[in-house]
Design a protein around this motif. Sequence first.
Motif, PDB file in Angstrom:
ATOM      1  N   THR A   1     -41.284 -23.195  40.654  1.00 51.83           N
ATOM      2  CA  THR A   1     -40.197 -22.315  40.230  1.00 51.83           C
ATOM      3  C   THR A   1     -40.653 -21.581  38.969  1.00 51.83           C
ATOM      4  O   THR A   1     -41.819 -21.675  38.576  1.00 51.83           O
ATOM      5  N   ARG A   2     -39.758 -20.845  38.346  1.00 54.21           N
ATOM      6  CA  ARG A   2     -40.142 -20.036  37.192  1.00 54.21           C
ATOM      7  C   ARG A   2     -39.442 -20.531  35.931  1.00 54.21           C
ATOM      8  O   ARG A   2     -38.447 -21.242  35.988  1.00 54.21           O
TER       9      ARG A   2
ATOM     10  N   SER B   1     -35.350 -20.020  34.380  1.00 52.68           N
ATOM     11  CA  SER B   1     -34.634 -19.854  35.648  1.00 52.68           C
ATOM     12  C   SER B   1     -33.474 -20.829  35.634  1.00 52.68           C
ATOM     13  O   SER B   1     -33.451 -21.762  34.838  1.00 52.68           O
TER      14      SER B   1
ATOM     15  N   LYS C   1     -44.304 -24.710  37.042  1.00 51.70           N
ATOM     16  CA  LYS C   1     -43.580 -23.512  36.620  1.00 51.70           C
ATOM     17  C   LYS C   1     -44.486 -22.290  36.541  1.00 51.70           C
ATOM     18  O   LYS C   1     -45.604 -22.347  36.005  1.00 51.70           O
ATOM     19  N   LEU C   2     -43.982 -21.204  37.065  1.00 49.53           N
ATOM     20  CA  LEU C   2     -44.607 -19.893  36.997  1.00 49.53           C
ATOM     21  C   LEU C   2     -43.915 -19.101  35.891  1.00 49.53           C
ATOM     22  O   LEU C   2     -42.701 -19.223  35.721  1.00 49.53           O
ATOM     23  N   PRO C   3     -44.649 -18.275  35.126  1.00 49.29           N
ATOM     24  CA  PRO C   3     -43.966 -17.448  34.116  1.00 49.29           C
ATOM     25  C   PRO C   3     -42.968 -16.490  34.755  1.00 49.29           C
ATOM     26  O   PRO C   3     -43.108 -16.088  35.915  1.00 49.29           O
ATOM     27  N   LYS C   4     -41.975 -16.114  33.976  1.00 47.50           N
ATOM     28  CA  LYS C   4     -40.951 -15.193  34.461  1.00 47.50           C
ATOM     29  C   LYS C   4     -41.564 -13.823  34.758  1.00 47.50           C
ATOM     30  O   LYS C   4     -42.680 -13.514  34.319  1.00 47.50           O
TER      31      LYS C   4
ATOM     32  N   ASP D   1     -48.060  -9.041  39.048  1.00 42.10           N
ATOM     33  CA  ASP D   1     -47.144 -10.055  38.546  1.00 42.10           C
ATOM     34  C   ASP D   1     -47.075 -11.229  39.526  1.00 42.10           C
ATOM     35  O   ASP D   1     -47.168 -12.405  39.142  1.00 42.10           O
TER      36      ASP D   1
ATOM     37  N   ARG E   1     -49.811 -14.089  39.951  1.00 41.73           N
ATOM     38  CA  ARG E   1     -49.861 -15.262  39.081  1.00 41.73           C
ATOM     39  C   ARG E   1     -49.438 -16.529  39.828  1.00 41.73           C
ATOM     40  O   ARG E   1     -49.779 -17.643  39.417  1.00 41.73           O
ATOM     41  N   LEU E   2     -48.699 -16.362  40.924  1.00 44.46           N
ATOM     42  CA  LEU E   2     -48.360 -17.530  41.751  1.00 44.46           C
ATOM     43  C   LEU E   2     -49.612 -18.167  42.324  1.00 44.46           C
ATOM     44  O   LEU E   2     -49.722 -19.399  42.392  1.00 44.46           O
TER      45      LEU E   2
ATOM     46  N   CYS F   1     -37.353 -18.687  43.734  1.00 46.26           N
ATOM     47  CA  CYS F   1     -37.048 -17.816  42.603  1.00 46.26           C
ATOM     48  C   CYS F   1     -35.738 -17.079  42.839  1.00 46.26           C
ATOM     49  O   CYS F   1     -35.272 -16.936  43.973  1.00 46.26           O
TER      50      CYS F   1
ATOM     51  N   TYR G   1     -43.219  -7.021  44.140  1.00 42.41           N
ATOM     52  CA  TYR G   1     -43.349  -8.421  43.728  1.00 42.41           C
ATOM     53  C   TYR G   1     -43.022  -9.375  44.867  1.00 42.41           C
ATOM     54  O   TYR G   1     -43.815 -10.246  45.213  1.00 42.41           O
TER      55      TYR G   1
END
Length: 430
Positions: free
Chosen positions: A126-127, A130, A162-165, A175, A178-179, A196, A213
């Motif tokens: 997840t991010r 969030s 966690k992935l960045p927002k 963007d 990054r996943l 997300c 995205y």
Amino acid sequence: MSNVFYRSTKSYPTAVRAEGIYIYDAAGRRYLDGSSGALVANIGHGRTEVAEAMAAQARTLAYVHGSQFGSDVLEDYATRLAAFLALPDFRLWAVSGGSEATESAIKLARQYHVERGEPGRYRVVTRVPSYHGASLGALAASGMGARREVYTPLIREEAWPKLPKPDPSLSGEDDADRLRTVLEAVGPESVAAFMCEPVVGASDAALAPNPGYHARIAAICREYGVLFIADEVMSGMGRCGAPLAVRLGGDVTPDIVVLGKGLAAGYAPLAGVMASADVYRTVMDGSGAFKHGFTYAGHPVSVAAGLSVLDIVQREGLVEAARERGAQLLAGLHALKDRHPHILEVRGHGLLLGVVLGDPATGQAYPTPGLAERVATAARQRGLLTYPGTGAVDGVRGDHLLLGPPLSITPREVSDMLELLDGALTDVPG
């Protein structure tokens, strides 16, 4: 003495009735509901036809347990909802609230991989920030420090990478890439799903990625055998000017969609999961049963409310109305930004909009949060309800207001809302 366990020690006015976009309290005060409660009251308050549909259903069939019976109203609603969302072969799992729906999606993703013979897939990416709900599993999935901190001893953190927002300075594709980095770091063979919010809600008001995205996210998930879960509890059902916000930037179909809030628009507790044909058939052709359930899953009266709400949304063109009134409100917020330097940014889609507040001298969040709550208090004193939040920067710093009036709001009422917010921002200059 009250026997009610309130959420905090603050004083709560007593609401006595509501109509349209307004709520009235016992003291006779009127409040413009600029946040639809918690982004729930999509069709506005006081719709008698919804109450009548619920009453008619209660007279005929109020409750059956989902492990023993189906119901005509549930079948009808699932068909109508799938068509509205353009998910024709998806199946609806109906529950009572967004947290239940998130829990259901997480469990379904896990069971899907077990049924496929990949029991090593258990992680859900997840991010941060969030917010996916208040129950323990939904909270573990969330990246919202203040709400999560006291419960972290109960959470197996390594199961929730966690992935960045979203970063608006990046293209949507870059963007999303990054996943891939996160998946490779934790081992993609251990990941069940990525989840997300297509447009972020409470944790970072109305933040959204650039176009491309979600399509890239979906492609990466397919490449690694990971399910893509879109949490549309707040952003879906027309709130962002489309039936599903995940499709704002292109034709994207997640494997699982989580819905809530606007489904029954506050008239009854209703949320749900829409699962793809592949996900459904994998479970049913495997063990033959989803190992999960809730007492009120598929509750006929709640589903009848959802069906009536959907009738209103479609008949009154409220998805298009959200786009039009959202554009008007966003333009007005940009004008307020020019007048009030402590507004750092305004953003969002449809009638899910965010106002980011901070220090005009630095263009950054104040070291100590609290500005959003002060503005929200001033707005409430003037008769406007908003949804304040903090912590988007690092879990502590950051102030924002989330705005999301009913989709039925009129152009005149949008102007009234902006006037009230202008006054509150003047009362609290930063």
